[in-house]
Design an enzyme around this catalytic site. Structure first.
Site, short mmCIF file in Angstrom:
data_model
loop_
_atom_site.label_atom_id
_atom_site.label_comp_id
_atom_site.label_asym_id
_atom_site.label_seq_id
_atom_site.Cartn_x
_atom_site.Cartn_y
_atom_site.Cartn_z
N LYS A 1 4.07 72.10 61.03
CA LYS A 1 2.68 71.76 61.33
C LYS A 1 2.15 70.56 60.55
CE LYS A 1 -0.51 75.11 63.10
NZ LYS A 1 -1.08 76.44 62.94
N GLU B 1 14.99 68.67 42.97
CA GLU B 1 14.41 69.65 42.07
C GLU B 1 15.39 70.80 41.87
OE1 GLU B 1 11.08 71.97 43.84
OE2 GLU B 1 12.90 73.13 44.10
N SER C 1 4.88 67.66 45.24
CA SER C 1 3.79 68.39 44.58
C SER C 1 3.64 67.91 43.16
CB SER C 1 4.08 69.88 44.60
OG SER C 1 4.04 70.34 45.93
N ASP D 1 6.17 89.35 60.75
CA ASP D 1 6.07 89.08 62.18
C ASP D 1 6.66 87.70 62.47
OD1 ASP D 1 5.31 89.38 64.85
OD2 ASP D 1 3.47 88.24 64.46
N ARG E 1 -3.07 78.17 50.01
CA ARG E 1 -3.76 77.20 50.86
C ARG E 1 -4.09 75.91 50.13
NH1 ARG E 1 -5.19 79.43 55.57
NH2 ARG E 1 -6.61 77.74 56.05
N ASN F 1 12.84 73.03 55.24
CA ASN F 1 12.33 72.04 54.29
C ASN F 1 13.41 71.73 53.28
OD1 ASN F 1 10.97 70.51 52.43
ND2 ASN F 1 9.52 72.11 51.82
N CYS G 1 9.22 67.51 45.70
CA CYS G 1 9.90 67.02 46.91
C CYS G 1 9.90 65.50 47.01
CB CYS G 1 9.23 67.59 48.15
SG CYS G 1 9.32 69.37 48.24
N THR H 1 -2.13 74.10 48.76
CA THR H 1 -1.07 73.11 49.00
C THR H 1 -1.39 72.20 50.18
OG1 THR H 1 0.15 74.65 50.42
CG2 THR H 1 0.76 74.61 48.10
N HIS I 1 6.98 63.66 54.84
CA HIS I 1 7.51 64.86 54.23
C HIS I 1 7.16 66.03 55.15
CE1 HIS I 1 8.92 67.83 51.59
NE2 HIS I 1 7.73 68.34 51.35
#
Ligand SMILES: [Zn+2]
Lengths: 131, 349
Positions: free
Chosen positions: B239, B80, B296, B28, B199, B266, B112, B201, B234
């Protein structure tokens, strides 16, 4: 396919557009050469070509060598860099149908070839539409 | 005082829209656009990689710096998605801009965060007096597995920063880093696509480290959000950086100039460095800027910069970041995108 030694020898011209200017008569050669075809001079100074120009002529390639088959169809063109200097380059980042004589182009650093999945990667210049 | 003497950004021309990806996987699109605040992302051409984009960004940085590339004493490329597993990206960049052989090169990896890492070390060597100029680059052409949430965001771009002591366009007023061992996202050797903790992350990973680094540098400098004109974080999706900014007390107006992700995706190691480039494109003398990266694994590097008078002289010398995001684009359909990104299995010659 470019072998690593041949690719390595051509790095100055492929990466930095280094040309040879005849010390005697001033004629500029790209790629560089050892003897001037105008005056037979053998001394050259290194000059760097500009990265902007206009398309003088081009052709569309539909049946390329096998290592370029994923890229077909693509255009190859002669770019006028000013001062009677021209350069032959693959034209990318546009459909061959959009290529027009006189269009402004920029030479960007791109991957030229990859030798299969494990061989050396070869880099150099290609022409892209300027704006 | 040490700072940035030149900067350059590069974003490929190709784009794919969120709707185009969503329709292939029966997802969606409106919910992705709302949930992740993504509209479209950049896609590298088949002949573009971290090395080619780094060279273009570095050339623009050299142009703005107006220096002899032979005076650059170090080049660090953070990514990376380095094209080679063994063979440095940095030496190609050094050769292409004419900085060899009197130079130190290294490739950095830290998910990143590798770009800000390269900037940090280049700046540190300049401050230590070991080199005259240092070039740090963040660049990536990362891939998300087809159909994974990451496929909607993983994009391509590069930003390059040259640090020096004289004629700076922005001073580096402070730096601070914050890191812990956090397994939120990884890619094992020989694997093509990364894995992530869903989640996980968010709170214990991105927010803990971004907020930790931001609060750390504010405490170290005695500054508050009121003292800054711009901030860039970053930006793995739209959001996260907005929320991080709000939690720290930055108004949205300070975030927006460097908030590229809805139009760019990103760019991993390129993300906050590209955000900074968009800010430098418009900043005025005296404007204070906060940059916080995130990688990360996990960690964040933070910098405080202040724009100088010289910045205005170099802003218009080459392409600006928002101009590359808004103009001269070429939209791809999913099939062409899949071919460009090597997602189609072919018989090997
Ligand atoms: Zn001659």
């Amino acid at each position: 396919m470019l072998t690593p030694p041949k690719y390595w020898r051509e790095i100055p011209q492929r990466y930095r557009l280094e040309a040879a200017k005849c010390a005697q008569c001033g004629k500029v050669f790209f790629p560089p050469r050892l003897i001037c075809d105008a005056c037979k001079g053998e001394e050259f100074e290194t000059v760097v070509l500009p990265r902007e120009g206009k398309i003088v002529s081009f052709t569309e390639v539909h049946t390329p060598a096998s290592n370029f088959s994923d890229e077909a169809p693509f255009a190859v063109g002669i770019i006028d860099l000013g001062n009677e200097l021209t350069i032959l380059a693959q034209i990318v980042d546009c459909d061959p149908g959009e290529v027009k004589i006189g269009a402004p182009m920029r030479l960007e650093f791109r991957k030229l070839q990859k030798d299969g999945e494990s061989g050396v990667l070869c880099y150099g210049y290609k022409a892209v539409p300027a704006r | 005082m040490e700072g940035i003497v030149g900067y350059g950004a590069y974003v490929p021309r190709n784009r794919i829209k969120v709707e185009e990806i969503a329709k292939v996987w029966g997802a969606d699109a409106p919910s992705y656009k709302r949930g992740l605040m993504l509209e479209e992302k950049s896609v590298p051409s088949p002949d573009q990689d971290v090395i080619t984009m780094s060279v273009e960004a570095a050339r623009r940085a050299v142009l703005r710096a107006g220096i002899n590339p032979k005076d650059i004493g170090a080049i660090y490329v953070g990514s990376e998605s380095h094209p080679y597993a063994v063979k440095p990206s940095g030496t190609v960049v050094a050769e292409a801009i004419g900085a060899t052989p009197d130079i130190h090169c290294a490739d950095f990896e830290f998910a990143c965060k590798a770009g800000s890492e390269g900037m940090f070390v280049a700046f540190g060597l300049v401050r230590a007096g070991l080199i005259k100029y240092g070039l740090g680059i963040g660049a990536d052409t990362s891939q998300g597995a087809p159909g994974d949430a990451l496929e909607y965001s993983a994009s391509a771009g590069a930003a390059a920063y040259i640090f020096g002591k004289d004629d700076v366009i922005a001073t580096v007023d402070a730096s601070y880093s914050y890191m812990t061992d956090t397994p939120d996202f990884w890619r094992r050797e020989y694997q093509f696509y990364p894995r992530h903790g869903g989640r996980f992350t968010g709170e214990p990973a991105y927010f803990k480290h971004v907020l930790g680094a931001a609060r750390g540098i504010l405490e170290q400098t005695g500054l508050t959000p009121k003292d800054f004109k711009y901030v860039t974080f970053h930006q793995p999706n739209g959001k996260f950086p907005l929320r991080a900014g709000a939690m720290l007390g930055f108004e949205k107006a300070k975030i927006e100039q460097g908030w590229l992700v809805p139009k760019l995706g990103n760019t991993y190691s390129g993300a906050s460095p590209l955000g900074l480039s968009a800010i430098l494109d418009v900043a005025k003398p005296g404007d204070r800027i906060l940059m916080v990266s995130y990688g990360s694994g996990a960690g964040s590097d933070a910098f405080v910069f202040t724009a100088t008078k010289r910045l205005a002289d170099v802003q218009n010398m080459t392409f600006k970041t928002w101009d590359m995001l808004n103009n001269h684009k070429r939209y791809l359909e999913y099939g062409e995108y899949a071919k460009f990104r090597g997602k189609i299995n072919k018989i090997q010659d």
